[in-house]
Every structure is written in C-alpha cells, then in structure tokens.
Design a protein around this motif. Sequence first.
Motif, short mmCIF file in Angstrom:
data_model
loop_
_atom_site.label_atom_id
_atom_site.label_comp_id
_atom_site.label_asym_id
_atom_site.label_seq_id
_atom_site.Cartn_x
_atom_site.Cartn_y
_atom_site.Cartn_z
N THR A 2 -16.99 9.57 -5.92
CA THR A 2 -15.72 10.01 -6.39
C THR A 2 -15.90 10.94 -7.64
O THR A 2 -16.48 10.37 -8.53
CB THR A 2 -14.54 9.16 -6.62
OG1 THR A 2 -14.69 8.31 -5.24
CG2 THR A 2 -13.19 9.70 -7.09
N THR A 42 -9.94 10.36 -11.92
CA THR A 42 -10.17 10.80 -10.66
C THR A 42 -9.30 11.85 -10.41
O THR A 42 -8.09 12.08 -11.11
CB THR A 42 -10.13 10.03 -9.52
OG1 THR A 42 -8.56 9.57 -9.47
CG2 THR A 42 -10.93 8.78 -9.74
N SER A 44 -7.08 11.91 -8.03
CA SER A 44 -5.80 11.34 -7.61
C SER A 44 -4.86 10.81 -9.16
O SER A 44 -3.82 11.02 -9.31
CB SER A 44 -6.10 10.28 -7.09
OG SER A 44 -6.54 10.52 -5.56
N GLU A 48 -1.12 12.30 -10.39
CA GLU A 48 -0.27 11.26 -10.48
C GLU A 48 0.96 11.69 -11.35
O GLU A 48 0.81 12.02 -12.40
CB GLU A 48 -0.83 10.02 -10.53
CG GLU A 48 0.38 8.89 -10.37
CD GLU A 48 -0.27 7.53 -10.23
OE1 GLU A 48 0.56 6.69 -10.65
OE2 GLU A 48 -1.58 7.56 -10.29
N SER A 100 -3.48 19.56 -5.80
CA SER A 100 -4.15 18.61 -4.60
C SER A 100 -5.40 18.13 -5.50
O SER A 100 -6.15 18.70 -6.17
CB SER A 100 -4.75 19.57 -3.57
OG SER A 100 -5.70 18.62 -2.80
N PRO A 101 -5.07 16.67 -5.38
CA PRO A 101 -6.22 15.97 -6.08
C PRO A 101 -7.89 16.37 -5.72
O PRO A 101 -8.68 16.28 -6.40
CB PRO A 101 -6.01 14.22 -5.64
CG PRO A 101 -4.61 14.27 -5.16
CD PRO A 101 -4.30 15.67 -4.78
N ASP A 102 -7.84 16.80 -4.38
CA ASP A 102 -9.22 17.27 -3.85
C ASP A 102 -9.79 18.46 -4.51
O ASP A 102 -10.92 18.78 -4.79
CB ASP A 102 -8.99 17.36 -2.49
CG ASP A 102 -8.71 16.21 -1.49
OD1 ASP A 102 -9.13 15.08 -2.15
OD2 ASP A 102 -8.22 16.37 -0.53
#
Length: 171
Positions: A2, A42, A44, A48, A100-102
């Motif tokens: 990650t 991360t 994510s 958030e 997008s977290p990605d």
Amino acid sequence: MTWTAPEATRTEGPLTGGERETLTAFLAFYRSTLLQKCAGLTGSGLAEQTVEPSSLTLLGLIRHMAKVERIWFREGLAGLSYPSMYDAEKGKNADFDDLSPDRAPDDYARLVEEIRLADETAAGVPLDTTFTLRGTAYSLRMVYVHMIAEYARHVGHADLLRERLDGVTGA
C-alpha cells in the motif's frame, strides 16, 4: 504494498533578507507544511472526509494546489496553455470532488512536480514582471503573496482534517 504519502521535511527559510528571499522562503515553508500534514497516510486516508458536512479532504487539497501552482506559474507567468488538469465536465471543483484513493500517488506526485516546475518557471524572473491571465494583469510579486495566502489557508484546513482523521496535531 500500500502506498503512503512520504515523510516531508518542513522547509525553514531565512528570517532576514530581501523581498525575494522572504517570499520564496515563506512559500516553500507552506508548501512543505501541506506535504508534512499528509505524510504517512494512505490514499484512503487522504481521501477520507473528516469534517462533516464539508466534503473537503487532504487529497482534494493536494489536487487543488497542483492546479493552482500550474495556473499561476506556468499558465500565467510563462503564458503556456494546458488542457484542464481534471475532468472539466465534472465542474470547476473537480479537483476537490472527483477524487479516488487509487490515484493518490499520482496526485501527490503531480503536486510535487508542479511545485518544481513553478520554481523553475519563476527562477530569475523579476518580481515586477507582469502578465495577463484571463484578462487581468498581475505581477510575479502578487503571485507569491497570493500563493502564500492560499497555502496558509489550506494548511489550516489540513490541520483540522488531519486531527480529525487520526489525532495528529502539531506545527
């Protein structure tokens, strides 16, 4: 594995010196402070939403500041033209809202690169240099002052977002 935002060392500038040194040092300080507020998170975590009802996120701030760096330095000062950094069909706030977290590693790298390119663009350019952006004349001096204010405001946001996310506080 990650991805996590890398550690960032806050840039400390001189407390005395000329106007150019002061402006560039304060801008570097706030840029590095924003990156420091994101360190260790991360994708994510960066994406958030932690301060309801606001949809503001650390990732949105990263994306927004990349756009702002490009607009003021490369498009404004250098007079270059680029396609919209984010999906124009998603509206003018796509930098904040269409994330997008990605994509966080790419968004983070884009900000770091835009900072580098902004510094490269402004290097050696006199502060009194003027340019027209969207029909209004600006000086490089004004750009530095504006960018310092923009980062300072958003670093305050980042403080609150990070504290709500995981309790991390600090300078």
